[in-house]
Write a protein that holds these residues in place. Structure first.
Motif, mmCIF file in Angstrom:
data_model
loop_
_atom_site.group_PDB
_atom_site.id
_atom_site.type_symbol
_atom_site.label_atom_id
_atom_site.label_comp_id
_atom_site.label_asym_id
_atom_site.label_seq_id
_atom_site.Cartn_x
_atom_site.Cartn_y
_atom_site.Cartn_z
ATOM 1 N N UNK A 106 -0.773 10.829 4.408
ATOM 2 C CA UNK A 106 -0.906 10.746 3.095
ATOM 3 C C UNK A 106 -0.404 8.975 2.767
ATOM 4 N N UNK A 107 0.463 8.724 3.382
ATOM 5 C CA UNK A 107 1.023 7.134 3.253
ATOM 6 C C UNK A 107 -0.136 6.293 3.522
ATOM 7 N N UNK A 108 -0.782 6.696 4.655
ATOM 8 C CA UNK A 108 -1.817 5.606 5.264
ATOM 9 C C UNK A 108 -2.822 5.695 4.218
ATOM 10 N N UNK A 109 -3.386 7.125 3.820
ATOM 11 C CA UNK A 109 -4.533 6.976 2.755
ATOM 12 C C UNK A 109 -4.163 6.242 1.621
ATOM 13 N N UNK A 110 -2.937 6.320 1.105
ATOM 14 C CA UNK A 110 -2.457 5.835 0.015
ATOM 15 C C UNK A 110 -2.497 3.859 0.091
ATOM 16 N N UNK A 111 -2.028 3.535 1.252
ATOM 17 C CA UNK A 111 -1.901 2.095 1.666
ATOM 18 C C UNK A 111 -3.631 1.628 1.650
ATOM 19 N N UNK A 112 -4.485 2.267 2.310
ATOM 20 C CA UNK A 112 -5.792 1.971 2.361
ATOM 21 C C UNK A 112 -6.365 1.822 1.031
ATOM 22 N N UNK A 113 -5.950 2.980 0.142
ATOM 23 C CA UNK A 113 -6.682 2.795 -1.248
ATOM 24 C C UNK A 113 -6.091 1.627 -1.932
ATOM 25 N N UNK A 114 -4.898 1.314 -1.791
ATOM 26 C CA UNK A 114 -4.133 0.155 -2.493
ATOM 27 C C UNK A 114 -4.999 -1.187 -1.874
ATOM 28 N N UNK A 115 -5.264 -1.135 -0.683
ATOM 29 C CA UNK A 115 -5.823 -2.504 -0.383
ATOM 30 C C UNK A 115 -7.172 -2.479 -0.643
ATOM 31 N N UNK A 116 -7.846 -1.482 -0.973
ATOM 32 C CA UNK A 116 -9.221 -1.647 -1.716
ATOM 33 C C UNK A 116 -9.483 -1.960 -2.979
ATOM 34 N N UNK A 117 -8.116 -1.864 -3.675
ATOM 35 C CA UNK A 117 -8.124 -2.320 -5.041
ATOM 36 C C UNK A 117 -7.863 -3.838 -5.165
ATOM 37 N N UNK A 118 -7.590 -4.559 -3.921
ATOM 38 C CA UNK A 118 -7.278 -5.905 -4.017
ATOM 39 C C UNK A 118 -8.669 -6.491 -4.327
ATOM 40 N N UNK A 119 -8.406 -7.630 -5.177
ATOM 41 C CA UNK A 119 -9.704 -8.477 -5.896
ATOM 42 C C UNK A 119 -9.032 -9.849 -5.661
#
Length: 139
Positions: A106-119
């Motif tokens: 769950x933490x890994x999924x959250x981390x990946x989702x957060x990285x995808x929001x980086x613009x």
């Protein structure tokens, strides 16, 4: 001498007046001294800050080290708590281990989702390009 148009500089003898070169030289020396003093002040302030950062970093490192040990001991406590409810020790370890794997996922999924929001900083890029264009057109 009321009513005269004489400036105070005219009352000073010519050899007492400083030339423009001497004034510039004096101002340069004063500016150099000021800059050196500001740099020395900045160094002393940064040194104090670096010492405080090092102390804080060491404290956080020690806290993390102790926290890891606490986590391990608390995990064993949970395992033996589950075992006390009637399950075997092996099943208790599997339950706790499985929970940690789910938590890590769950933490890994959250981390990946957060990285995808980086613009990229689009407004900064636009204003920088506008500034470059403006400077090119001025020259």
């Amino acid at each position: 001498m009321a009513g005269t148009d004489r400036s105070p500089a005219q009352d000073v003898p010519v050899d007492a007046q400083r030339s423009l070169g001497e004034l510039f030289s004096s101002a340069s020396k004063d500016m150099s001294t000021l800059v050196r003093s500001e740099i020395a002040l900045a160094k002393s302030e940064v040194k104090v800050s670096v010492v405080n950062v090092a102390k804080g970093g060491g404290a956080f490192g020690a806290a993390a080290f102790v926290g890891v040990f606490a986590f391990v001991f608390l995990s064993f406590a949970v395992v033996y708590g589950i075992h006390a409810l009637g399950l075997g020790v092996a099943w208790s370890f599997l339950i706790v281990g499985g929970f940690y794997l789910l938590l890590a996922g769950a933490l890994g999924y959250y981390g990946i989702a957060s990285f995808k929001k980086v613009r990229p900083p689009e407004r900064t890029i636009t204003t920088t390009q506008d500034t470059i264009t403006t400077l090119k057109n001025v020259g």
